[in-house]
Write a protein that holds these residues in place. Structure first.
Motif, PDB file in Angstrom:
ATOM      1  N   ARG A  12       6.082  -4.961   8.505  1.00  0.00           N
ATOM      2  CA  ARG A  12       5.900  -3.866   7.546  1.00  0.00           C
ATOM      3  C   ARG A  12       7.252  -3.253   7.208  1.00  0.00           C
ATOM      4  O   ARG A  12       8.052  -2.968   8.090  1.00  0.00           O
ATOM      5  N   TYR A  18       4.074  -5.674   3.112  1.00  0.00           N
ATOM      6  CA  TYR A  18       3.698  -6.436   4.290  1.00  0.00           C
ATOM      7  C   TYR A  18       3.964  -7.923   4.125  1.00  0.00           C
ATOM      8  O   TYR A  18       3.858  -8.467   3.031  1.00  0.00           O
ATOM      9  N   ARG A  66      -4.552  -2.619   6.844  1.00  0.00           N
ATOM     10  CA  ARG A  66      -3.518  -3.493   6.270  1.00  0.00           C
ATOM     11  C   ARG A  66      -3.101  -4.563   7.279  1.00  0.00           C
ATOM     12  O   ARG A  66      -2.859  -5.715   6.890  1.00  0.00           O
ATOM     13  N   ASP A  82       0.858  -1.178   0.000  1.00  0.00           N
ATOM     14  CA  ASP A  82       0.000   0.000   0.000  1.00  0.00           C
ATOM     15  C   ASP A  82       0.899   1.234   0.000  1.00  0.00           C
ATOM     16  O   ASP A  82       1.662   1.441   0.948  1.00  0.00           O
TER      17      ASP A  82
END
Length: 116
Positions: free
Chosen positions: A89, A15, A103, A10
């Protein structure tokens, strides 16, 4: 340990989600440490995690404020005890605001749906 790398991205952030059985605080910490032995995961911006144990829940945001609680709530809803889930992340340069929680949820859902 199950590791699902590159499951979503994103605005530049990438991720991964991982997890394994953990029946104590020490086992949960050992799973996170084992994951971070992999250079890629050691260099991640955040390795947020949570686990439901018989003596109470544990969580660690690892700098991603609130992420541990998001993971914990999902584990509680799923009734998944003695299993640590880690959302990793790699920051992509753009702040995600509230979307970062979505997310984290997406990553945990992916793990719950695909774990062995």
């Amino acid at each position: 340990m199950d590791i699902f790398d590159g499951i979503l991205s994103d605005r530049g952030s990438k991720y991964a989600v991982s997890g394994a059985t953990a029946r104590s605080r020490e086992e949960a910490a050992a799973v996170v440490k084992q994951l971070c032995r992999k250079k890629k995961f050691a260099k991640a911006t955040h390795n947020s995690w949570a686990v439901l144990l018989p003596d109470g829940p544990l969580k660690n945001d690892d700098g991603e404020s609130g992420a541990g609680m998001v993971i914990l709530r999902m584990l509680e809803r799923e009734g998944l005890e003695n299993h640590v889930v880690i959302v990793t992340r790699w920051y992509g340069g753009v702040k995600l605001g509230g979307d970062r929680f979505r997310r984290v949820q997406d990553a945990v859902r992916y793990y719950l749906d695909n774990r062995s």
